[in-house]
Design a protein around this motif. Structure first.
Motif, PDB file in Angstrom:
ATOM      1  N   LEU A   1       0.830  -1.203   0.000  1.00  0.00           N
ATOM      2  CA  LEU A   1       0.000   0.000   0.000  1.00  0.00           C
ATOM      3  C   LEU A   1       0.864   1.252   0.000  1.00  0.00           C
ATOM      4  CD1 LEU A   1      -2.825  -1.018   2.493  1.00  0.00           C
ATOM      5  CD2 LEU A   1      -3.051  -0.651   0.039  1.00  0.00           C
ATOM      6  N   CYS A   2       1.908   1.243   0.801  1.00  0.00           N
ATOM      7  CA  CYS A   2       2.815   2.387   0.865  1.00  0.00           C
ATOM      8  C   CYS A   2       3.520   2.596  -0.477  1.00  0.00           C
ATOM      9  CB  CYS A   2       3.824   2.160   1.979  1.00  0.00           C
ATOM     10  SG  CYS A   2       4.477   3.644   2.699  1.00  0.00           S
ATOM     11  N   LEU A   3       3.927   1.520  -1.094  1.00  0.00           N
ATOM     12  CA  LEU A   3       4.563   1.604  -2.407  1.00  0.00           C
ATOM     13  C   LEU A   3       3.577   2.149  -3.444  1.00  0.00           C
ATOM     14  CD1 LEU A   3       7.296   0.898  -3.721  1.00  0.00           C
ATOM     15  CD2 LEU A   3       6.329  -1.320  -4.283  1.00  0.00           C
ATOM     16  N   GLY A   4       2.343   1.704  -3.375  1.00  0.00           N
ATOM     17  CA  GLY A   4       1.320   2.202  -4.286  1.00  0.00           C
ATOM     18  C   GLY A   4       1.017   3.675  -4.078  1.00  0.00           C
ATOM     19  N   ALA A   5       1.046   4.112  -2.831  1.00  0.00           N
ATOM     20  CA  ALA A   5       0.783   5.522  -2.544  1.00  0.00           C
ATOM     21  C   ALA A   5       1.883   6.413  -3.116  1.00  0.00           C
ATOM     22  CB  ALA A   5       0.672   5.731  -1.036  1.00  0.00           C
ATOM     23  N   PHE A   6       3.118   6.025  -2.929  1.00  0.00           N
ATOM     24  CA  PHE A   6       4.203   6.843  -3.461  1.00  0.00           C
ATOM     25  C   PHE A   6       4.310   6.727  -4.981  1.00  0.00           C
ATOM     26  CE2 PHE A   6       5.487   6.906   0.989  1.00  0.00           C
ATOM     27  CZ  PHE A   6       5.614   8.272   1.132  1.00  0.00           C
ATOM     28  N   TYR A   7       3.839   5.616  -5.522  1.00  0.00           N
ATOM     29  CA  TYR A   7       3.728   5.516  -6.981  1.00  0.00           C
ATOM     30  C   TYR A   7       2.723   6.557  -7.477  1.00  0.00           C
ATOM     31  CZ  TYR A   7       2.592   3.687 -11.575  1.00  0.00           C
ATOM     32  OH  TYR A   7       2.385   3.561 -12.916  1.00  0.00           O
TER      33      TYR A   7
ATOM     34  N   PRO B   1      12.519   3.763 -15.988  1.00  0.00           N
ATOM     35  CA  PRO B   1      11.184   4.347 -15.848  1.00  0.00           C
ATOM     36  C   PRO B   1      10.083   3.524 -16.513  1.00  0.00           C
ATOM     37  CG  PRO B   1      12.562   5.719 -17.251  1.00  0.00           C
ATOM     38  CD  PRO B   1      13.421   4.631 -16.710  1.00  0.00           C
ATOM     39  N   ASN B   2      10.425   2.713 -17.517  1.00  0.00           N
ATOM     40  CA  ASN B   2       9.377   1.907 -18.138  1.00  0.00           C
ATOM     41  C   ASN B   2       8.935   0.742 -17.255  1.00  0.00           C
ATOM     42  OD1 ASN B   2      11.902   0.914 -18.581  1.00  0.00           O
ATOM     43  ND2 ASN B   2      11.506   0.173 -20.641  1.00  0.00           N
ATOM     44  N   TRP B   3       9.688   0.397 -16.219  1.00  0.00           N
ATOM     45  CA  TRP B   3       9.238  -0.596 -15.244  1.00  0.00           C
ATOM     46  C   TRP B   3       8.058  -0.068 -14.445  1.00  0.00           C
ATOM     47  CZ3 TRP B   3      14.037  -3.075 -12.463  1.00  0.00           C
ATOM     48  CH2 TRP B   3      14.744  -3.869 -13.383  1.00  0.00           C
ATOM     49  N   MET B   4       7.999   1.242 -14.310  1.00  0.00           N
ATOM     50  CA  MET B   4       6.909   1.843 -13.537  1.00  0.00           C
ATOM     51  C   MET B   4       5.565   1.594 -14.211  1.00  0.00           C
ATOM     52  SD  MET B   4       8.190   3.313 -10.841  1.00  0.00           S
ATOM     53  CE  MET B   4       7.116   4.635 -10.358  1.00  0.00           C
ATOM     54  N   ARG B   5       5.563   1.467 -15.518  1.00  0.00           N
ATOM     55  CA  ARG B   5       4.322   1.182 -16.231  1.00  0.00           C
ATOM     56  C   ARG B   5       3.783  -0.183 -15.816  1.00  0.00           C
ATOM     57  NH1 ARG B   5       5.785   1.282 -21.790  1.00  0.00           N
ATOM     58  NH2 ARG B   5       6.467   3.381 -21.311  1.00  0.00           N
ATOM     59  N   SER B   6       4.668  -1.140 -15.597  1.00  0.00           N
ATOM     60  CA  SER B   6       4.249  -2.469 -15.149  1.00  0.00           C
ATOM     61  C   SER B   6       3.725  -2.435 -13.722  1.00  0.00           C
ATOM     62  CB  SER B   6       5.412  -3.448 -15.231  1.00  0.00           C
ATOM     63  OG  SER B   6       5.900  -3.520 -16.540  1.00  0.00           O
ATOM     64  N   LEU B   7       4.316  -1.584 -12.893  1.00  0.00           N
ATOM     65  CA  LEU B   7       3.855  -1.473 -11.508  1.00  0.00           C
ATOM     66  C   LEU B   7       2.420  -0.971 -11.411  1.00  0.00           C
ATOM     67  CD1 LEU B   7       6.853  -0.030  -9.472  1.00  0.00           C
ATOM     68  CD2 LEU B   7       5.851  -2.287  -9.331  1.00  0.00           C
ATOM     69  N   PHE B   8       1.985  -0.216 -12.408  1.00  0.00           N
ATOM     70  CA  PHE B   8       0.620   0.301 -12.422  1.00  0.00           C
ATOM     71  C   PHE B   8      -0.394  -0.840 -12.352  1.00  0.00           C
ATOM     72  CE2 PHE B   8      -3.131   1.951 -14.725  1.00  0.00           C
ATOM     73  CZ  PHE B   8      -3.408   3.034 -13.905  1.00  0.00           C
ATOM     74  N   TYR B   9      -0.079  -1.966 -12.989  1.00  0.00           N
ATOM     75  CA  TYR B   9      -0.969  -3.121 -12.976  1.00  0.00           C
ATOM     76  C   TYR B   9      -0.575  -4.145 -11.921  1.00  0.00           C
ATOM     77  CZ  TYR B   9      -2.203  -1.093 -17.430  1.00  0.00           C
ATOM     78  OH  TYR B   9      -2.598  -0.212 -18.398  1.00  0.00           O
ATOM     79  N   LEU B  10       0.693  -4.216 -11.609  1.00  0.00           N
ATOM     80  CA  LEU B  10       1.198  -5.244 -10.712  1.00  0.00           C
ATOM     81  C   LEU B  10       0.882  -4.969  -9.242  1.00  0.00           C
ATOM     82  CD1 LEU B  10       2.809  -7.866 -10.888  1.00  0.00           C
ATOM     83  CD2 LEU B  10       4.873  -6.532 -10.517  1.00  0.00           C
ATOM     84  N   LEU B  11       0.966  -3.724  -8.802  1.00  0.00           N
ATOM     85  CA  LEU B  11       0.736  -3.414  -7.391  1.00  0.00           C
ATOM     86  C   LEU B  11      -0.670  -3.757  -6.910  1.00  0.00           C
ATOM     87  CD1 LEU B  11       2.730  -0.106  -6.879  1.00  0.00           C
ATOM     88  CD2 LEU B  11       3.171  -2.316  -5.851  1.00  0.00           C
ATOM     89  N   PRO B  12      -1.742  -3.355  -7.618  1.00  0.00           N
ATOM     90  CA  PRO B  12      -3.072  -3.761  -7.144  1.00  0.00           C
ATOM     91  C   PRO B  12      -3.271  -5.272  -7.174  1.00  0.00           C
ATOM     92  CG  PRO B  12      -3.263  -1.996  -8.742  1.00  0.00           C
ATOM     93  CD  PRO B  12      -1.841  -2.435  -8.748  1.00  0.00           C
ATOM     94  N   LEU B  13      -2.714  -5.938  -8.169  1.00  0.00           N
ATOM     95  CA  LEU B  13      -2.843  -7.388  -8.256  1.00  0.00           C
ATOM     96  C   LEU B  13      -2.159  -8.067  -7.067  1.00  0.00           C
ATOM     97  CD1 LEU B  13      -3.721  -9.860  -9.944  1.00  0.00           C
ATOM     98  CD2 LEU B  13      -1.475  -9.751 -11.010  1.00  0.00           C
ATOM     99  N   LEU B  14      -0.965  -7.622  -6.723  1.00  0.00           N
ATOM    100  CA  LEU B  14      -0.253  -8.196  -5.580  1.00  0.00           C
ATOM    101  C   LEU B  14      -0.982  -7.920  -4.267  1.00  0.00           C
ATOM    102  CD1 LEU B  14       3.472  -7.458  -6.455  1.00  0.00           C
ATOM    103  CD2 LEU B  14       2.334  -9.673  -6.376  1.00  0.00           C
ATOM    104  N   ALA B  15      -1.571  -6.736  -4.142  1.00  0.00           N
ATOM    105  CA  ALA B  15      -2.323  -6.414  -2.923  1.00  0.00           C
ATOM    106  C   ALA B  15      -3.537  -7.323  -2.781  1.00  0.00           C
ATOM    107  CB  ALA B  15      -2.744  -4.949  -2.941  1.00  0.00           C
TER     108      ALA B  15
END
Length: 111
Positions: free
Chosen positions: A9-15, A87-101
């Motif tokens: 959640l903290c990682l998603g917030a700072f994202y 920076p293009n890894w951040m695009r993957s985090l957009f979908y990966l963080l909610p899925l992992l949560a």
């Protein structure tokens, strides 16, 4: 398991806070964010960081607040390193963080 969820959640917030900035958004997605997107990213960042704080405090008042400070520092470091070098890894985090949560919440309910 709960501290892992709070970390995500903290990682998603700072994202969300990073994507609210025009320069970061442009380096990740290649376009400028609209005014509405910037407001949504800021609002969602504040809501998610508050949720992370509540999750940490629900475990223990003193230790939870200490864990929250450490999770914030680690999240900012990870986001900064990703934005600097890949920076293009951040695009993957957009979908990966909610899925992992969601996976962590479901697995904590099952186990």
């Amino acid at each position: 398991m709960i501290y892992g969820l709070a970390m995500l959640l903290c990682l998603g917030a700072f994202y969300a806070f990073a994507m609210a900035k025009t320069a970061h958004y442009k380096s990740v997605f290649g376009t400028r964010p609209s005014q509405a997107q910037t407001k949504r990213f800021n609002l969602s960042g504040w809501i998610i960081i508050l949720l992370s704080f509540i999750v940490n405090l629900s475990q223990a008042i003193g230790y939870g607040s200490l864990m929250f400070c450490g999770q914030m520092a680690l999240s900012v470091l990870l986001i900064a390193v990703c934005l600097t070098y890949k920076p293009n890894w951040m695009r993957s985090l957009f979908y990966l963080l909610p899925l992992l949560a969601v996976i962590m919440v479901v697995s904590s309910q099952v186990f």
